[in-house]
Structure formats: structure tokens, C-alpha cells
Motif scaffolding. Structure first.
Motif, PDB file in Angstrom:
ATOM      1  N   ARG A  59       0.722  -1.108   0.018  1.00 60.24           N
ATOM      2  CA  ARG A  59       0.141  -0.167   0.059  1.00 60.24           C
ATOM      3  C   ARG A  59       0.898   1.141   0.154  1.00 60.24           C
ATOM      4  O   ARG A  59       1.975   1.395   0.852  1.00 60.24           O
ATOM      5  CB  ARG A  59      -0.836  -0.052   1.228  1.00 60.24           C
ATOM      6  N   ARG A  60       0.483   2.345  -0.900  1.00 64.39           N
ATOM      7  CA  ARG A  60       1.639   3.391  -0.949  1.00 64.39           C
ATOM      8  C   ARG A  60       1.091   4.341   0.244  1.00 64.39           C
ATOM      9  O   ARG A  60       1.975   5.172   0.394  1.00 64.39           O
ATOM     10  CB  ARG A  60       1.352   4.085  -2.294  1.00 64.39           C
ATOM     11  N   ASP A  61       0.034   4.143   0.826  1.00 64.74           N
ATOM     12  CA  ASP A  61      -0.370   5.149   1.862  1.00 64.74           C
ATOM     13  C   ASP A  61      -0.040   4.609   3.158  1.00 64.74           C
ATOM     14  O   ASP A  61      -0.178   5.141   4.169  1.00 64.74           O
ATOM     15  CB  ASP A  61      -1.935   5.236   1.803  1.00 64.74           C
ATOM     16  N   SER A  63       2.510   4.284   6.362  1.00 63.90           N
ATOM     17  CA  SER A  63       3.493   5.010   6.829  1.00 63.90           C
ATOM     18  C   SER A  63       4.230   4.428   7.832  1.00 63.90           C
ATOM     19  O   SER A  63       4.347   3.355   8.106  1.00 63.90           O
ATOM     20  CB  SER A  63       2.782   6.468   7.293  1.00 63.90           C
ATOM     21  N   SER A  66       3.092   1.670  10.130  1.00 68.60           N
ATOM     22  CA  SER A  66       3.088   0.460   9.879  1.00 68.60           C
ATOM     23  C   SER A  66       4.365  -0.142   9.849  1.00 68.60           C
ATOM     24  O   SER A  66       4.627  -1.202  10.156  1.00 68.60           O
ATOM     25  CB  SER A  66       2.635   0.554   8.020  1.00 68.60           C
ATOM     26  N   GLY A 117       0.735  -2.777   5.837  1.00 70.51           N
ATOM     27  CA  GLY A 117       0.885  -1.928   4.840  1.00 70.51           C
ATOM     28  C   GLY A 117       1.065  -2.750   3.475  1.00 70.51           C
ATOM     29  O   GLY A 117       1.574  -2.300   2.707  1.00 70.51           O
TER      30      GLY A 117
END
Length: 123
Positions: A59-61, A63, A66, A117
Motif C-alpha cells: 500500500r502506498r499510503d 506510513s 506500519s 502496509g
């Protein structure tokens, strides 16, 4: 072919793996602090139940929380779960019929090692 492999996987390994991850998720959700691990365990249980035709992506979001959660997960549980998936996958690959099941088990290693993540998407 995907349906056939998923049915064979479900009967031979998927049901037991998913049940184990569900129990771990319930235990993690009992304690408030470990709810993210419980949710990740539920996500892995769905993937372990029906792995063919789906894949794991980052997941690119995701952070820093995670990342910190994954470090804690690896230290407490992730390394031995991933090692068990790896050993089972190698043993399954010793037979011709077990090769697809072994590959599916080895596909579970990254998400068992660092579950936060990550997301599971259809291929």
C-alpha cells in the motif's frame, strides 16, 4: 484452473491455515493495542483460504506506524510464521502434484513476515 487449484488448496491446507489466522486475529483483537495485528491476521486468513488468482501488493499510503508495527511483528511472531510457510512450501514442492500448493505457501511468506502496509488484490 484457478478454481480447481483453490479447491484442492482449501481441502489440503487452506482451511487449517485460515482457521489458525482467524484464531490469532481474535486473540489479537482481545487486547486493544494489538488490534492492527488482528485485522492483518483476518486479511491473511482470507488470502490463505483462497490464494490462487490473487496477489499481494504494498500500500502506498502506509506510513511510519506500519513500519514500526512490522518491526514489532517480525520480532514477536512474523519470523517463525514465515519460516513455517517456507518449510511447508519446500516440502510440498518435493512432489509434482504439490508444486502449485508449495508455490502458494511460499507466496504467503512476505505477508506473514510483514503484514502491515500490504493489501491483497485480484490478479
Amino acid at each position: 484452473m484457478t478454481l480447481l487449484l483453490n479447491v484442492i488448496w482449501l481441502v489440503l491446507a487452506g482451511l487449517w491455515l485460515a482457521l489458525g489466522y482467524l484464531i490469532a486475529g481474535i486473540v489479537c483483537c482481545i487486547f486493544i493495542v494489538t488490534i492492527p495485528f488482528g485485522l492483518a491476521s483476518f486479511r491473511i486468513a482470507r488470502y490463505a483460504l483462497w490464494p490462487f488468482g490473487r496477489t499481494i501488493t504494498e500500500r502506498r499510503d502506509a506510513s511510519v506506524p506500519s513500519l514500526l508495527g512490522n518491526v514489532l511483528w517480525v520480532l514477536l511472531a512474523g519470523w517463525w510464521i514465515a519460516l513455517c510457510h517456507l518449510a511447508t512450501g519446500v516440502l510440498l514442492c518435493l512432489t509434482i502434484i504439490g508444486i502449485p500448493l508449495g508455490v502458494a505457501n511460499i507466496k504467503l511468506v512476505p505477508v506473514a513476515l510483514v503484514p502491515l502496509g500490504r493489501e491483497i488484490v485480484p490478479t
